[in-house]
Design a protein around this motif. Structure first.
Motif, PDB file in Angstrom:
ATOM      1  N   GLN A 309       0.739  -0.427  -0.260  1.00  0.00           N
ATOM      2  CA  GLN A 309      -0.084  -0.088  -0.011  1.00  0.00           C
ATOM      3  C   GLN A 309       1.213   1.187  -0.395  1.00  0.00           C
ATOM      4  O   GLN A 309       2.089   1.568  -0.357  1.00  0.00           O
ATOM      5  CB  GLN A 309      -0.771   0.090   0.996  1.00  0.00           C
ATOM      6  N   PRO A 310       0.394   2.018  -0.319  1.00  0.00           N
ATOM      7  CA  PRO A 310       1.057   3.280  -0.669  1.00  0.00           C
ATOM      8  C   PRO A 310       1.669   4.016   0.801  1.00  0.00           C
ATOM      9  O   PRO A 310       2.937   3.850   0.790  1.00  0.00           O
ATOM     10  CB  PRO A 310       0.329   4.489  -1.460  1.00  0.00           C
ATOM     11  N   LEU A 311       1.232   3.903   1.903  1.00  0.00           N
ATOM     12  CA  LEU A 311       1.212   4.732   2.542  1.00  0.00           C
ATOM     13  C   LEU A 311       2.660   3.489   3.654  1.00  0.00           C
ATOM     14  O   LEU A 311       3.347   4.178   4.158  1.00  0.00           O
ATOM     15  CB  LEU A 311       0.698   5.391   3.467  1.00  0.00           C
ATOM     16  N   ILE A 312       2.045   2.122   3.936  1.00  0.00           N
ATOM     17  CA  ILE A 312       1.784   2.033   4.839  1.00  0.00           C
ATOM     18  C   ILE A 312       3.405   0.634   4.093  1.00  0.00           C
ATOM     19  O   ILE A 312       4.226   0.536   5.419  1.00  0.00           O
ATOM     20  CB  ILE A 312       1.302   0.541   4.992  1.00  0.00           C
ATOM     21  N   GLY A 313       3.111   0.296   2.472  1.00  0.00           N
ATOM     22  CA  GLY A 313       4.242   0.101   2.172  1.00  0.00           C
ATOM     23  C   GLY A 313       3.880  -1.466   2.415  1.00  0.00           C
ATOM     24  O   GLY A 313       2.096  -1.981   2.156  1.00  0.00           O
ATOM     25  N   ALA A 314       5.082  -2.656   1.789  1.00  0.00           N
ATOM     26  CA  ALA A 314       4.943  -4.101   2.275  1.00  0.00           C
ATOM     27  C   ALA A 314       4.326  -4.909   3.152  1.00  0.00           C
ATOM     28  O   ALA A 314       5.111  -4.731   4.096  1.00  0.00           O
ATOM     29  CB  ALA A 314       5.824  -4.556   1.122  1.00  0.00           C
ATOM     30  N   PHE A 315       2.885  -5.739   3.668  1.00  0.00           N
ATOM     31  CA  PHE A 315       3.173  -6.381   4.673  1.00  0.00           C
ATOM     32  C   PHE A 315       2.430  -7.498   4.136  1.00  0.00           C
ATOM     33  O   PHE A 315       1.763  -7.484   2.912  1.00  0.00           O
ATOM     34  CB  PHE A 315       1.977  -5.173   5.630  1.00  0.00           C
ATOM     35  N   THR A 360      10.185  -6.418  -1.835  1.00  0.00           N
ATOM     36  CA  THR A 360       8.958  -6.445  -3.090  1.00  0.00           C
ATOM     37  C   THR A 360       9.258  -7.389  -4.163  1.00  0.00           C
ATOM     38  O   THR A 360       8.815  -7.928  -4.386  1.00  0.00           O
ATOM     39  CB  THR A 360       8.407  -5.151  -2.917  1.00  0.00           C
ATOM     40  N   SER A 361      10.902  -7.678  -3.661  1.00  0.00           N
ATOM     41  CA  SER A 361      11.476  -8.324  -5.179  1.00  0.00           C
ATOM     42  C   SER A 361      11.366  -9.792  -4.341  1.00  0.00           C
ATOM     43  O   SER A 361      11.789 -10.937  -4.942  1.00  0.00           O
ATOM     44  CB  SER A 361      12.549  -7.717  -4.781  1.00  0.00           C
ATOM     45  N   VAL A 362      11.364 -10.033  -3.030  1.00  0.00           N
ATOM     46  CA  VAL A 362      11.423 -11.729  -2.724  1.00  0.00           C
ATOM     47  C   VAL A 362       9.995 -12.223  -2.633  1.00  0.00           C
ATOM     48  O   VAL A 362       9.327 -12.148  -2.157  1.00  0.00           O
ATOM     49  CB  VAL A 362      11.920 -12.107  -1.472  1.00  0.00           C
ATOM     50  N   PHE A 390       4.625  -9.774  -3.455  1.00  0.00           N
ATOM     51  CA  PHE A 390       4.187  -8.438  -3.719  1.00  0.00           C
ATOM     52  C   PHE A 390       4.566  -7.341  -4.732  1.00  0.00           C
ATOM     53  O   PHE A 390       5.401  -7.888  -6.083  1.00  0.00           O
ATOM     54  CB  PHE A 390       4.961  -7.136  -3.311  1.00  0.00           C
ATOM     55  N   ASN A 391       3.731  -6.865  -5.201  1.00  0.00           N
ATOM     56  CA  ASN A 391       3.644  -6.082  -6.766  1.00  0.00           C
ATOM     57  C   ASN A 391       3.576  -4.830  -6.325  1.00  0.00           C
ATOM     58  O   ASN A 391       3.524  -3.924  -5.026  1.00  0.00           O
ATOM     59  CB  ASN A 391       1.679  -6.155  -7.206  1.00  0.00           C
ATOM     60  N   PRO A 392       3.966  -3.809  -7.230  1.00  0.00           N
ATOM     61  CA  PRO A 392       4.126  -2.569  -7.036  1.00  0.00           C
ATOM     62  C   PRO A 392       2.997  -1.327  -6.628  1.00  0.00           C
ATOM     63  O   PRO A 392       2.489  -1.976  -6.450  1.00  0.00           O
ATOM     64  CB  PRO A 392       4.404  -1.956  -8.397  1.00  0.00           C
ATOM     65  N   LYS A 393       3.360  -0.603  -5.757  1.00  0.00           N
ATOM     66  CA  LYS A 393       2.099   0.317  -5.081  1.00  0.00           C
ATOM     67  C   LYS A 393       1.733   0.813  -6.089  1.00  0.00           C
ATOM     68  O   LYS A 393       2.342   1.278  -7.670  1.00  0.00           O
ATOM     69  CB  LYS A 393       3.644   1.450  -4.349  1.00  0.00           C
ATOM     70  N   ARG A 394       0.590   0.710  -6.044  1.00  0.00           N
ATOM     71  CA  ARG A 394      -0.831   1.989  -7.102  1.00  0.00           C
ATOM     72  C   ARG A 394      -0.258   2.842  -6.993  1.00  0.00           C
ATOM     73  O   ARG A 394       0.489   3.226  -6.397  1.00  0.00           O
ATOM     74  CB  ARG A 394      -1.999   1.180  -6.506  1.00  0.00           C
TER      75      ARG A 394
END
Length: 453
Positions: A309-315, A360-362, A390-394
């Protein structure tokens, strides 16, 4: 004005203990306007009417009396009731009057017909034709108005099963000796909001159900008349009644019930409401109510997905059909490979958010071991492992608030915001005249309002 040439309609809400139905006008042309209507409605909120004496307010399209007769009692009412019921009339304006009914004078189980008094004329001497106007007030019988399951989870499978499981619902009614059309017609007539569920829908071990009746009932009577029943073994599971802190132990119009003991897993259940009686008039519910409650499935994992997500990042988010017990020892049954720095688990109602320094690359593997406990007495039966990427941030532009207000006298305006994956942007700023600000705000807010047909 000759009201024979106009269409007169009646707008009715209700008075205490009654529901209204409307007789349409006989003359269809010309189309009526609001000025051509005779309107009848309550003079206050329903709660106030219930606490005090019932009353109605009638509005005519033209002046009916001289100004000096306004707000004085003793004048003949232009409205008559069949059968006769005692009431008092007072003009509150030249075009509006109020009918008050003393307590005990409005009989239940009686349908009243309201008409204009024969020979009625307005202030100008024009006749008001009573043939064009009328209404009936019928007794509001004792019914179950609403039934809602509060702590259930509807996933995508549940949504699709609403249309595909009609056959199982029909079978439930047949086994309970309740024909489908009988219950459905009763619900439509009562204008009630009875939640419709299917046996295939997931049910927690301690489902909480909100019940609202058209009259106050005793909690102990509800506890005796409502129960969950195993559809296959017919075993009954009694319920307990829960009241809010502001509710007394006496008769109540609504309450929440839940089974005293947890329902066993893997079983289909019905919710049964026997025809209980309300204590004031000893009137019973019109019929036995049997509704599918669902099946108590053990704890299972619906999905595990990687979010960026844009603000939270990867989770990573784990979605389940039951709320997970947040005990740290219980959450240790969830692991991620390869290991993640600053790893922690944030439990929510039906989700677990796995936070940490994810790359995000793993591609990660999330393992959930059997024995994971839920708060509904159900445990996870099988271990499972899920692949997560993970996909890139929208693309997104995130402002700190929906509306940002600053002083108009300030020489410059500043605003902080987050811009993610949007590329170059071109902003347009317009000055709004002061007298147009309210209209502009109204137009911008209307996009967030729900549309009602």
């Amino acid at each position: 004005m000759n009201l024979n040439s106009k269409r007169i309609v009646i707008l009715i809400s209700a008075f205490v203990g009654v529901a209204a139905s409307v007789y349409p006008a006989r003359v269809e042309e010309p189309p009526q306007t609001e000025k051509d209507q005779i309107v009848i409605a309550p003079t206050g909120e329903l709660k106030q009417l219930a606490d005090h004496r019932p009353s109605l307010r009638v509005t005519f399209p033209t002046p009916m009396i001289e100004l000096e007769k306004v707000k004085r009692y003793g004048y003949q009412s232009p409205i008559v009731f069949e059968p006769f019921t005692k009431s008092s009339w007072r003009w509150v304006s030249q075009m509006e009057g109020e009918i008050n009914f003393p307590f005990g004078m409005v009989s239940h189980n009686v349908t009243y017909r309201a008409k204009l008094r024969p020979g009625l004329k307005d202030l100008a001497g024009h006749p008001v034709d009573p043939q064009n106007w009328g209404a009936e007030f019928a007794y509001d019988k004792f019914t179950l108005r609403t039934l809602r399951f509060l702590n259930v989870f509807h996933n995508e499978e549940d949504a699709s099963s609403r249309e595909t499981d009609n056959e199982s619902n029909r079978q439930v009614r047949e086994e309970a000796n309740q024909p489908q059309d009988t219950n459905d017609k009763a619900e439509e007539a009562d204008d009630s909001e009875i939640e419709r569920r299917n046996l295939s829908w997931e049910l927690v071990a301690r489902p909480r159900v909100s019940l609202e009746f058209s009259r106050d009932v005793l909690p102990q009577d509800v506890q005796k008349s409502v129960y969950f029943q195993d559809k296959e073994t017919h075993q009954r599971f009694p319920v307990e009644v829960r009241l809010d802190s502001h509710q007394s132990a006496g008769s109540q119009g609504w309450m929440i019930i839940e089974p005293i003991d947890p329902l066993p897993p893997g079983r289909p259940f019905l919710l049964v409401i026997d025809p209980l009686k309300e204590p004031k008039r000893q009137e019973s519910l019109p019929h036995l109510l049997v509704r599918p409650a669902g099946t108590t499935f053990p704890l299972k994992i619906h999905r595990i997905s990687g979010l960026n997500q844009p603000l939270i990042g990867a989770f990573i988010r784990i979605t389940t059909n039951h709320t997970i017990d947040p005990d740290p020892a219980n959450l240790k049954l969830i692991s991620v490979q390869p290991p993640v720095a600053n790893f922690n688990i944030v439990p929510e109602e039906y989700t677990l958010d796995l936070k940490g320094d994810f790359s995000t690359s793993v591609e990660y593997r999330v393992t959930v071991k059997s024995g994971l406990k839920s708060t509904t007495a159900f445990d996870l039966e099988k271990e499972s492992t899920w692949k997560v990427h993970f996909n890139p941030k929208r693309p997104a532009i995130i402002l700190p608030h929906n509306e940002i207000c600053q002083r108009a006298s300030a020489p410059t305006a500043s605003c902080s915001f987050v811009q993610v994956n949007t590329g170059p942007l071109e902003w347009s700023v317009a000055r709004i005249p002061r007298d147009k600000i309210a209209e502009v705000l109204r137009r911008t807010r209307e996009f967030g309002e729900k549309l009602a047909d």
